[in-house]
Design a protein around this motif. Sequence first.
Motif, short mmCIF file in Angstrom:
data_model
loop_
_atom_site.label_atom_id
_atom_site.label_comp_id
_atom_site.label_asym_id
_atom_site.label_seq_id
_atom_site.Cartn_x
_atom_site.Cartn_y
_atom_site.Cartn_z
N UNK A 189 -0.82 -14.35 7.07
CA UNK A 189 0.17 -13.84 8.01
C UNK A 189 0.87 -12.57 7.49
N UNK A 190 0.99 -12.49 6.18
CA UNK A 190 1.72 -11.37 5.57
C UNK A 190 0.88 -10.09 5.48
N UNK A 191 -0.44 -10.27 5.33
CA UNK A 191 -1.30 -9.13 5.01
C UNK A 191 -1.28 -8.06 6.09
N UNK A 192 -1.29 -6.81 5.62
CA UNK A 192 -1.35 -5.62 6.49
C UNK A 192 -0.16 -5.48 7.41
N UNK A 193 0.96 -6.12 7.05
CA UNK A 193 2.19 -5.96 7.85
C UNK A 193 3.26 -5.32 6.97
N UNK A 194 4.21 -4.68 7.60
CA UNK A 194 5.35 -4.14 6.85
C UNK A 194 6.32 -5.28 6.57
N UNK A 195 6.77 -5.39 5.31
CA UNK A 195 7.63 -6.53 4.97
C UNK A 195 9.02 -6.40 5.61
N UNK A 196 9.49 -7.48 6.18
CA UNK A 196 10.91 -7.54 6.59
C UNK A 196 11.33 -9.01 6.65
N UNK A 197 12.60 -9.22 6.87
CA UNK A 197 13.16 -10.58 6.82
C UNK A 197 12.50 -11.51 7.82
N UNK A 198 12.21 -10.99 9.02
CA UNK A 198 11.62 -11.85 10.06
C UNK A 198 10.21 -12.28 9.66
N UNK A 199 9.45 -11.34 9.10
CA UNK A 199 8.09 -11.67 8.66
C UNK A 199 8.13 -12.72 7.55
N UNK A 200 9.04 -12.53 6.60
CA UNK A 200 9.13 -13.48 5.48
C UNK A 200 9.56 -14.87 5.99
N UNK A 201 10.47 -14.88 6.96
CA UNK A 201 10.91 -16.18 7.51
C UNK A 201 9.74 -16.89 8.18
N UNK A 202 8.93 -16.12 8.88
CA UNK A 202 7.75 -16.69 9.57
C UNK A 202 6.74 -17.22 8.53
N UNK A 203 6.52 -16.45 7.47
CA UNK A 203 5.58 -16.88 6.42
C UNK A 203 6.10 -18.13 5.72
N UNK A 204 7.39 -18.18 5.47
CA UNK A 204 7.98 -19.34 4.79
C UNK A 204 7.83 -20.59 5.65
N UNK A 205 8.03 -20.43 6.96
CA UNK A 205 7.85 -21.57 7.89
C UNK A 205 6.40 -22.04 7.86
N UNK A 206 5.49 -21.06 7.87
CA UNK A 206 4.05 -21.40 7.86
C UNK A 206 3.70 -22.16 6.57
N UNK A 207 4.21 -21.64 5.44
CA UNK A 207 3.92 -22.30 4.15
C UNK A 207 4.42 -23.75 4.17
N UNK A 208 5.58 -23.97 4.76
CA UNK A 208 6.15 -25.33 4.76
C UNK A 208 5.32 -26.27 5.64
N UNK A 209 4.50 -25.70 6.52
CA UNK A 209 3.67 -26.53 7.39
C UNK A 209 2.29 -26.81 6.80
N UNK A 218 0.86 -1.20 0.00
CA UNK A 218 0.00 0.00 0.00
C UNK A 218 0.90 1.24 0.00
N UNK A 219 0.28 2.41 -0.15
CA UNK A 219 1.06 3.67 -0.16
C UNK A 219 1.81 3.82 1.15
N UNK A 220 1.27 3.28 2.24
CA UNK A 220 1.96 3.42 3.54
C UNK A 220 2.94 2.28 3.80
N UNK A 221 3.14 1.41 2.81
CA UNK A 221 4.23 0.42 2.91
C UNK A 221 3.83 -0.91 3.51
N UNK A 222 2.52 -1.12 3.77
CA UNK A 222 2.11 -2.45 4.26
C UNK A 222 1.73 -3.35 3.09
N UNK A 223 1.78 -4.66 3.35
CA UNK A 223 1.45 -5.62 2.29
C UNK A 223 -0.08 -5.66 2.13
N UNK A 224 -0.56 -5.29 0.95
CA UNK A 224 -2.02 -5.31 0.75
C UNK A 224 -2.45 -6.47 -0.14
#
Length: 292
Positions: free
Chosen positions: A233-253, A205-211
């Motif tokens: 898990x990703x939606x409405x959050x600001x992207x960073x390495x920790x968030x992506x790592x958490x999403x990747x773990x979730x996807x693998x589950x 989004x314009x404010x930098x969150x994942x839409x």
Amino acid sequence: MKPASFRYVAASDVHEAVTLLSAHGDAAKLLAGGQSLVPMMNLRLSRPEILIDLNRISGADGITVEDGALRVGMLARQRAAERADVVRTRLPLLGEAISRIGHTQIRSRGTLVGSCCHADPSAEIPCVLLALDGFVRAQGPDGMRDIPAADFFLGYFQTALSPKEVATDLFFPLPAAGTGWAFLEFARRHGDFAIVAVSALLRLSASGEIERAALSLSGVGPAPLRARRAEALLLEKRPDGALFAQAAREASQEIEPADDVQASAGYRRQLAQTLVGRALQEALARAAKEVA
Ligand SMILES: Cc1cc2nc3c(=O)[nH]c(=O)nc-3n(C[C@H](O)[C@H](O)[C@H](O)COP(=O)(O)OP(=O)(O)OC[C@H]3O[C@@H](n4cnc5c(N)ncnc54)[C@H](O)[C@@H]3O)c2cc1C
């Protein structure tokens, strides 16, 4: 090996193909590029009594933009789509995915629609169709219907098409401007089917969150799969390495890999986690570039 004997009919239009399918049911098979069907017939894994060739149907190889989606006709070859300007400029995700299919010779005959109808769980095109919330248009004796990708791929080489239906087109909705994308896969050798493949889309989004976040995976179960929990898990959050790592773990589950001769289920899970993490970073880099 040679195929078991069969009757051959070249349909001159979709209506004739549907009529022939209705008359012969399970005994008939449609032939598009033949890159999956012919090897299966040669190995006698498929023994149709009648082969209905679609290749003489004219005007069925279009690759056009229609109502905000890329429309791909049933005879459009994978190589034609890979090289099409409209794919390069409007949907490079699809071009990147196609470039990973087999070898040029195979892509020169194989169709995108045939790949979806064959429904190999490791195939690239179904993975992209699913990530984009695309759909398959089918024509049967009772008329036409559009089948969302999420309902189309039912399991190993199984789709929602009835034996009397011809898939006439694929529709890939074009992502909004500013959407970053990535397609990553790992295969043992160049040209082999993927052990795991990942399509990712991210928009900020314009404010930098994942839409918008879309993640689909192939090679991780009986059919391509959307990693919906990771997306949420990703939606409405600001992207960073920790968030992506958490999403990747979730996807693998949330995937359902099985052990096979290529890889163990555990290996596929680990690979999915790694590829999802990388795909998100790549998609973000493209999204950020588009926004800047
Ligand atoms: C060596 C080799 C490597 C390959 N590597 C890859 C790879 O890495 N990734 C990948 O995704 N694929 C790969 N493929 C498969 C290739 O992409 C095929 O082209 C594709 O799976 C099928 O498309 P086709 O047009 O050749 O369909 P066909 O082989 O003609 O048909 C496949 C199936 O779909 C049905 N069908 C076809 N068209 C329609 C229609 N319009 N309506 C309803 N049913 C239809 C047929 O009846 C058949 O059951 C490979 C193939 C080979 C031989």
